[in-house]
Design an enzyme around this catalytic site. Structure first.
Site, PDB file in Angstrom:
ATOM      1  NE  ARG A  34     -89.169  23.388 110.700  1.00  0.00           N
ATOM      2  CZ  ARG A  34     -90.272  23.153 111.373  1.00  0.00           C
ATOM      3  NH1 ARG A  34     -90.364  23.530 112.643  1.00  0.00           N
ATOM      4  NH2 ARG A  34     -91.302  22.524 110.822  1.00  0.00           N
ATOM      5  CE  LYS A  57     -97.932  11.905 105.830  1.00  0.00           C
ATOM      6  NZ  LYS A  57     -97.108  11.563 107.006  1.00  0.00           N
ATOM      7  CE  LYS A  90    -104.801   1.228 106.579  1.00  0.00           C
ATOM      8  NZ  LYS A  90    -105.856   0.843 105.619  1.00  0.00           N
ATOM      9  CG  ASN A  96     -90.459  19.112 111.915  1.00  0.00           C
ATOM     10  OD1 ASN A  96     -91.425  18.837 112.598  1.00  0.00           O
ATOM     11  ND2 ASN A  96     -90.534  19.177 110.599  1.00  0.00           N
ATOM     12  CE  LYS A 152     -97.156  19.693 114.729  1.00  0.00           C
ATOM     13  NZ  LYS A 152     -95.710  19.724 114.963  1.00  0.00           N
TER      14      LYS A 152
END
Length: 450
Positions: free
Chosen positions: A292, A158, A201, A290, A237
């Site tokens: 926001r 990431k 992981k 997040n 998503k």
């Protein structure tokens, strides 16, 4: 008191914010790029300002130009929506320095949560379980290989400053990790100005479940239950539900209490979302926060009856929350389907002019759209052109209504993902609630790869 708000965003979220502002008798200022001149939200606002060419670095990410408009229009506050500058701590800091209310958390908290590495450490301090991973940034592929040996494959690579699935990749071997590290680091540097990476992981057969929170400036914080967001493509998503049918009431309470405890420890204010990965035994692990409003906030509004944008503005005005955790209840089941201008199999964007655009209508059907008939969808922005939200007394009721509404949703002139959505909501695994993060790869894409 806030009387005039500049919306530092575009498309459906700008239109969504404008609607609530109108109801609250707050004047609105829209900004738009040359590509968005004909977008519906531009004419909805009380004032609109052209801020530059289509490319985001010359328009919606151009802080100097946005603040220039804010001064000219004499606004009291800026609402950043989601994406673009919504989680840019420097943007929030400059707002405050200029005497403009930033409708969101403080820049310090935003900076802390904007780094996935710092966020992990903060949440560990708050007592939240985190996915096993590196404690800090990993700067080279060799360091990543050493860390992977300790963590064990499969691993999620990431971007530390990333979001929206950018700079993220699952890797299953040393060879894959070496190949993925440099490409994702470069991509993260391009999108976020920060190429640092870290490793976690990969939780197998996980569900992506998030908690909506609200916190005011007086030390009060609540959660508005969870959203199930596991149906994803390219780590983004596609279909979201509220509430989750997977977790028990005990887990719901535990996750909610943990989320509230975390935001109080942070001194967080305004709306936010704490995201978790949940394994097959309902063990949950902090994923990210997040700072926001979320794309999928309407489904929370549908099951609680609470306007989250109104709450954001009320909190920014310095008022105490009028909501109590004990009085909040879940009413029914809501599902959101994101409508993308993209090929439903390859997921490649499908820009072009919309020749026909007909929205489904009816009780418990809600549309949030960014386009209209004869509108030109450009390649410059995220391909989402709308959101379809439905509500039912039960999940089965909501699914039946969603199928009906998707069948009535007509878009011509471009490709959309509506065929994909219809395929998913009619799949036996979706109907049974087996909605893990691997759903699209396991049950949808496999039919095209035979």
């Amino acid at each position: 008191m806030i009387k005039k708000i500049l919306i530092a965003n575009r498309g459906e979220i700008a239109a969504r914010i404008i609607r609530t502002c109108k109801r609250m008798n707050i004047d609105t200022v829209a900004i738009y790029s040359e590509a968005d001149e004909g977008s519906p939200y531009v004419s909805m606002a009380d004032e609109s300002f052209l801020i530059g060419p289509p490319r985001v670095n010359e328009s919606y990410l151009n802080m100097d130009k946005i603040f220039e408009v804010a001064k000219e229009a004499k606004v009291d506050a800026i609402h950043p929506g989601y994406g673009f500058l919504s989680e840019n701590d420097q943007f929030a800091k400059i707002c405050t320095e200029m005497g403009i209310v930033f409708i969101g958390p403080s820049s310090n908290v935003m900076k802390q949560m904007g780094s996935k590495i710092l966020a992990r450490k903060s949440m560990e301090q708050a007592g939240l379980p985190v996915v096993p991973g590196t404690d800090g940034a990993v700067s080279t592929a060799d360091d990543a290989l050493a860390a992977a040996e300790e963590i064990g494959y499969p691993i999620m690579l990431k971007a530390s400053a990333g979001g929206g699935g950018i700079g993220m990749q699952v890797v299953y071997s040393d060879a894959e990790l070496v190949k993925a590290f440099d490409s994702n680091s470069k991509r993260a540097l391009t999108f976020f100005g920060d190429g640092s990476m870290f490793l976690e992981k990969k939780i197998e057969n996980a569900r992506h479940i998030e908690l909506q929170i609200l916190a005011d400036h007086h030390g009060n914080a609540i959660h508005l239950f969870e959203r199930e967001c596991s149906i994803q493509r390219r780590n983004q998503k596609v279909i979201e539900e509220a509430p989750s049918t997977f977790i028990t009431e005990e887990t719901r309470k535990s996750m909610g209490d943990a989320a509230v405890r975390a935001v109080k420890m942070l001194g967080y204010t305004n709306a936010g979302t704490i995201e978790f990965l949940v394994d097959e035994q309902e063990n949950y692990y902090f994923l990210e926060m997040n700072t926001r409003i979320q794309v999928e906030h309407p489904i929370t509004e549908e099951i609680t009856g609470i306007d989250l944008v109104e709450q954001q503005i009320t909190i920014a005005n310095g008022k105490e929350l009028s909501l109590n955790q004990e009085n909040l209840v879940i009413d029914g089941h809501a599902i959101e389907a994101r409508i993308y201008a993209e090929d439903p199999v390859s997921f490649f964007p499908s820009p072009g002019r919309i020749s026909l655009f007909v929205l489904p209508e009816g009780q418990d059907i809600r549309n949030e759209t960014a386009v209209k008939e004869d509108y030109l969808v450009t390649p410059f922005y995220d391909p989402m052109i709308g959101k379809l939200i439905v509500k039912g007394n039960t999940r089965d009721d909501a699914i039946a209504l969603l199928k009906h509404a998707l069948s009535d949703y007509k878009v011509e002139g471009i490709k959309t993902n509506i065929p994909m959505l219809l395929n998913i909501v009619d799949h036996e695994q979706f109907l049974s609630g087996n909605t893990t993060t691997g759903f699209v790869e396991t049950y949808y894409l496999t039919q095209f790869n035979k």
